[in-house]
Enzyme design. Structure first.
Site, PDB file in Angstrom:
ATOM      1  N   GLU A 124       0.855  -1.196   0.000  1.00 44.64           N
ATOM      2  CA  GLU A 124       0.000   0.000   0.000  1.00 44.64           C
ATOM      3  C   GLU A 124       0.888   1.242   0.000  1.00 44.64           C
ATOM      4  OE1 GLU A 124      -2.910  -0.199   3.135  1.00 44.64           O
ATOM      5  OE2 GLU A 124      -3.525  -2.229   2.560  1.00 44.64           O
ATOM      6  N   PRO A 125       0.300   2.406  -0.313  1.00 39.46           N
ATOM      7  CA  PRO A 125       1.116   3.626  -0.300  1.00 39.46           C
ATOM      8  C   PRO A 125       1.749   3.865   1.068  1.00 39.46           C
ATOM      9  CG  PRO A 125      -0.997   4.045  -1.354  1.00 39.46           C
ATOM     10  CD  PRO A 125      -1.070   2.650  -0.795  1.00 39.46           C
ATOM     11  N   GLU A 365       9.195  -7.996  -3.176  1.00 36.39           N
ATOM     12  CA  GLU A 365       9.074  -9.175  -2.311  1.00 36.39           C
ATOM     13  C   GLU A 365      10.050  -9.124  -1.130  1.00 36.39           C
ATOM     14  OE1 GLU A 365       8.245 -12.890  -4.390  1.00 36.39           O
ATOM     15  OE2 GLU A 365       7.728 -11.663  -6.107  1.00 36.39           O
TER      16      GLU A 365
HETATM   17  C1  LIG Z   1       8.027  -3.444 -10.011  1.00 36.99           C
HETATM   18  C2  LIG Z   1       7.396  -3.751  -8.688  1.00 36.99           C
HETATM   19  C3  LIG Z   1       6.456  -4.773  -8.610  1.00 36.99           C
HETATM   20  C4  LIG Z   1       5.806  -5.033  -7.391  1.00 36.99           C
HETATM   21  N1  LIG Z   1       4.829  -5.994  -7.343  1.00 36.99           N
HETATM   22  C5  LIG Z   1       4.093  -6.130  -6.204  1.00 36.99           C
HETATM   23  C6  LIG Z   1       2.960  -7.013  -6.173  1.00 36.99           C
HETATM   24  O1  LIG Z   1       2.638  -7.687  -7.151  1.00 36.99           O
HETATM   25  N2  LIG Z   1       2.229  -7.085  -5.034  1.00 36.99           N
HETATM   26  C7  LIG Z   1       2.542  -6.357  -3.914  1.00 36.99           C
HETATM   27  O2  LIG Z   1       1.840  -6.475  -2.915  1.00 36.99           O
HETATM   28  N3  LIG Z   1       3.629  -5.528  -3.909  1.00 36.99           N
HETATM   29  C8  LIG Z   1       4.393  -5.390  -5.024  1.00 36.99           C
HETATM   30  N4  LIG Z   1       5.489  -4.539  -5.048  1.00 36.99           N
HETATM   31  C9  LIG Z   1       5.800  -3.760  -3.850  1.00 36.99           C
HETATM   32  C10 LIG Z   1       7.087  -4.158  -3.166  1.00 36.99           C
HETATM   33  O3  LIG Z   1       6.928  -5.396  -2.521  1.00 36.99           O
HETATM   34  C11 LIG Z   1       7.451  -3.011  -2.201  1.00 36.99           C
HETATM   35  O4  LIG Z   1       7.844  -1.921  -2.992  1.00 36.99           O
HETATM   36  C12 LIG Z   1       8.555  -3.396  -1.238  1.00 36.99           C
HETATM   37  O5  LIG Z   1       8.105  -4.353  -0.319  1.00 36.99           O
HETATM   38  C13 LIG Z   1       9.091  -2.174  -0.466  1.00 36.99           C
HETATM   39  O6  LIG Z   1       8.050  -1.476   0.106  1.00 36.99           O
HETATM   40  P1  LIG Z   1       7.963   0.107  -0.092  1.00 36.99           P
HETATM   41  O7  LIG Z   1       8.075   0.394  -1.544  1.00 36.99           O
HETATM   42  O8  LIG Z   1       6.746   0.595   0.613  1.00 36.99           O
HETATM   43  O9  LIG Z   1       9.250   0.688   0.602  1.00 36.99           O
HETATM   44  P2  LIG Z   1       9.399   1.074   2.153  1.00 36.99           P
HETATM   45  O10 LIG Z   1       8.873  -0.019   2.995  1.00 36.99           O
HETATM   46  O11 LIG Z   1       8.850   2.436   2.346  1.00 36.99           O
HETATM   47  O12 LIG Z   1      10.956   1.127   2.305  1.00 36.99           O
HETATM   48  C14 LIG Z   1      11.762   2.223   1.858  1.00 36.99           C
HETATM   49  C15 LIG Z   1      13.203   1.919   2.217  1.00 36.99           C
HETATM   50  O13 LIG Z   1      13.347   1.856   3.629  1.00 36.99           O
HETATM   51  C16 LIG Z   1      13.932   0.631   4.002  1.00 36.99           C
HETATM   52  N5  LIG Z   1      13.415   0.208   5.297  1.00 36.99           N
HETATM   53  C17 LIG Z   1      12.122   0.032   5.651  1.00 36.99           C
HETATM   54  N6  LIG Z   1      12.041  -0.362   6.929  1.00 36.99           N
HETATM   55  C18 LIG Z   1      13.299  -0.444   7.389  1.00 36.99           C
HETATM   56  C19 LIG Z   1      13.877  -0.814   8.658  1.00 36.99           C
HETATM   57  N7  LIG Z   1      13.121  -1.206   9.676  1.00 36.99           N
HETATM   58  N8  LIG Z   1      15.213  -0.780   8.768  1.00 36.99           N
HETATM   59  C20 LIG Z   1      15.990  -0.409   7.724  1.00 36.99           C
HETATM   60  N9  LIG Z   1      15.518  -0.054   6.523  1.00 36.99           N
HETATM   61  C21 LIG Z   1      14.193  -0.086   6.354  1.00 36.99           C
HETATM   62  C22 LIG Z   1      13.564  -0.335   2.891  1.00 36.99           C
HETATM   63  O14 LIG Z   1      14.435  -1.452   2.858  1.00 36.99           O
HETATM   64  C23 LIG Z   1      13.690   0.560   1.689  1.00 36.99           C
HETATM   65  O15 LIG Z   1      15.035   0.642   1.294  1.00 36.99           O
HETATM   66  C24 LIG Z   1       6.173  -4.300  -6.234  1.00 36.99           C
HETATM   67  C25 LIG Z   1       7.149  -3.296  -6.328  1.00 36.99           C
HETATM   68  C26 LIG Z   1       7.737  -3.002  -7.530  1.00 36.99           C
HETATM   69  C27 LIG Z   1       8.744  -1.895  -7.585  1.00 36.99           C
END
Ligand SMILES: Cc1cc2nc3c(=O)[nH]c(=O)nc-3n(C[C@H](O)[C@H](O)[C@H](O)COP(=O)(O)OP(=O)(O)OC[C@H]3O[C@@H](n4cnc5c(N)ncnc54)[C@H](O)[C@@H]3O)c2cc1C
Length: 388
Positions: A124-125, A365
């Site tokens: 989610e966002p 993932e």
């Molecule tokens: C091309 C693509 C396809 C996708 N397909 C799917 C799909 O089919 N279904 C689905 O549900 N999702 C999907 N995703 C989503 C993907 O799983 C998420 O983007 C991913 O899990 C990271 O979440 P976020 O983008 O909210 O980043 P955030 O969680 O906001 O993280 C931002 C950064 O902060 C870091 N971070 C976060 N928490 C911590 C912590 N506690 N300690 C240190 N660092 C931390 C992260 O590692 C990252 O570097 C997809 C994403 C992309 C880009």
């Protein structure tokens, strides 16, 4: 190779033939954002769209090792197509096969055969890594569930007929664990008027129909709950733990192609009066790429083998495989671009696309950091289990 049998090699041969004759042909158009709906149907007919789903539900019933071989071969031709199949065939179909019941299995069969498209809608966002903080809600009203929320980054989302949606069915937790995990439920929602999608413009793995998904008061019955009310956290973990090995196979296919392209280029390209491949610095770079590729391959196959053997050590290895494969595939792709010089930086070259495609392997993932968080928990005796 000991981890793999003759049967796995037969699967590889068939998948490679399909990839070279059919997937290569769409690699460029996918990169131009065209979703390959016809090819998905064809892959379903070939029985490689949902490799681990059993024949009674529309798949070929392969083990996970054969599944990763299929994903590796498809991704060697197109990272986009490989990732699309991984999200559909593993995150959606493999999970539904494990937890689905009743009419849900009809949806599974449609998807596995390529007649319908399925998407896994967790992120989610507000929150990707911290999935326990998800905000999509399912409320009980008039004897049914009403699901509302906003999903983000959903692969196949733009074209999906079915969504495996994770929603909150109780009090919100603090996120990051604890209570938040106990009030998540998985629902199988069919696309209808209540679901709107909006495409997302990606840097790489384009053409996968990646979308924002808006759920506007979608009605669902108890028969649409997957795996039990408030059991969604286990469903999600199951999907992602298997998915981490599967998506590592996508990284493997991309890296394998990058190495092949580099060897071919180094043989063709001349510099300082001889072929690039006759310079020792180039030989050492290629040897190092190959060594990292084969290490990655061993981890991915071994992880799949542990899953097939129902060995609990799978939980460690699937995270180790993902944490190694993502960054290593990115490094290999960067070395490949470097070896191609200016050509590697042009839209003409395969390695340019691979370099853009592969970056998501460190994000999707579970980011690298999330893999590290899980491995640290496993190292220090955290309570993590995998129910085969
Ligand atoms: C091309 C693509 C396809 C996708 N397909 C799917 C799909 O089919 N279904 C689905 O549900 N999702 C999907 N995703 C989503 C993907 O799983 C998420 O983007 C991913 O899990 C990271 O979440 P976020 O983008 O909210 O980043 P955030 O969680 O906001 O993280 C931002 C950064 O902060 C870091 N971070 C976060 N928490 C911590 C912590 N506690 N300690 C240190 N660092 C931390 C992260 O590692 C990252 O570097 C997809 C994403 C992309 C880009």
């Amino acid at each position: 190779m000991g981890l793999m049998s003759e049967e796995h090699e037969l699967v590889r041969r068939a998948a490679r033939e399909f990839a070279e004759s059919r997937v290569e042909a769409v690699a460029k158009s996918m990169d131009m954002d065209q979703y390959p709906r016809d090819l998905i149907r064809e892959a379903g007919r070939q029985g490689i769209l949902a490799p681990t789903v059993p024949p009674e539900h529309g798949g070929p019933g392969y083990d996970l090792r054969a599944g990763v071989v299929v994903l590796e071969e498809l991704s060697r031709a197109s990272g986009s197509f490989g990732l699309l199949v991984e999200a559909l065939g593993v995150l959606f179909a493999h999970t539904l096969n494990r937890f689905g019941a009743g009419d849900q299995m009809k949806a599974l069969e449609e998807v596995a055969r390529g007649d319908a498209v399925g998407a896994f809608a967790l992120s989610e966002p507000c929150c990707g890594s911290d999935a326990a903080a998800l905000e999509t809600r399912a409320e009980r009203r008039g004897g049914e569930w009403r699901v509302s929320g906003h999903k983000m980054w959903i692969t196949n989302g733009q074209h999906a007929d079915y969504f495996l949606v994770f929603a909150r069915t109780g009090a919100e937790g603090a996120g990051g664990g604890g209570e938040g995990r106990r009030t998540v439920t998985a629902f199988l929602l069919r696309r209808g008027k209540c679901i709107e999608t909006s495409p997302i413009d990606l840097m790489g793995v384009r053409g996968i129909g990646d979308a924002e998904v808006f759920l506007n008061d979608c009605a669902a019955g108890d028969e649409d709950v997957v795996g039990g009310v408030n059991s969604g956290w286990s469903v999600m973990n199951y999907a992602l733990y298997v998915g981490r090995t599967a998506v590592s196979a996508v990284a493997l296919g991309l890296a394998a192609r990058a190495v092949e392209e580099s060897v071919r280029w180094a043989r063709e390209r001349r510099a300082f009066g001889r072929a690039l491949i006759d310079h020792q610095a180039a030989q050492f770079k290629l040897a190092s790429m190959y060594q990292r590729l084969e290490t990655m391959r061993t981890l991915v196959y071994y992880s799949a083998y542990l899953y097939d053997s129902r060995d609990p050590y799978f939980l460690v290895m699937t995270h180790a495989a993902k944490l190694y494969s993502g960054p290593t595939a990115v490094e290999i792709a960067r070395d490949a671009v470097q070896m191609h010089g200016g050509y590697g930086y042009s839209r003409e070259s395969a390695v340019e696309r691979i370099y853009r495609d592969v970056k998501v392997m460190e994000i999707g993932e579970g980011t690298n950091e999330v893999q590290q968080m899980v491995l640290f928990k496993l190292l220090t005796g955290g309570r993590l289990r995998f129910e085969f």
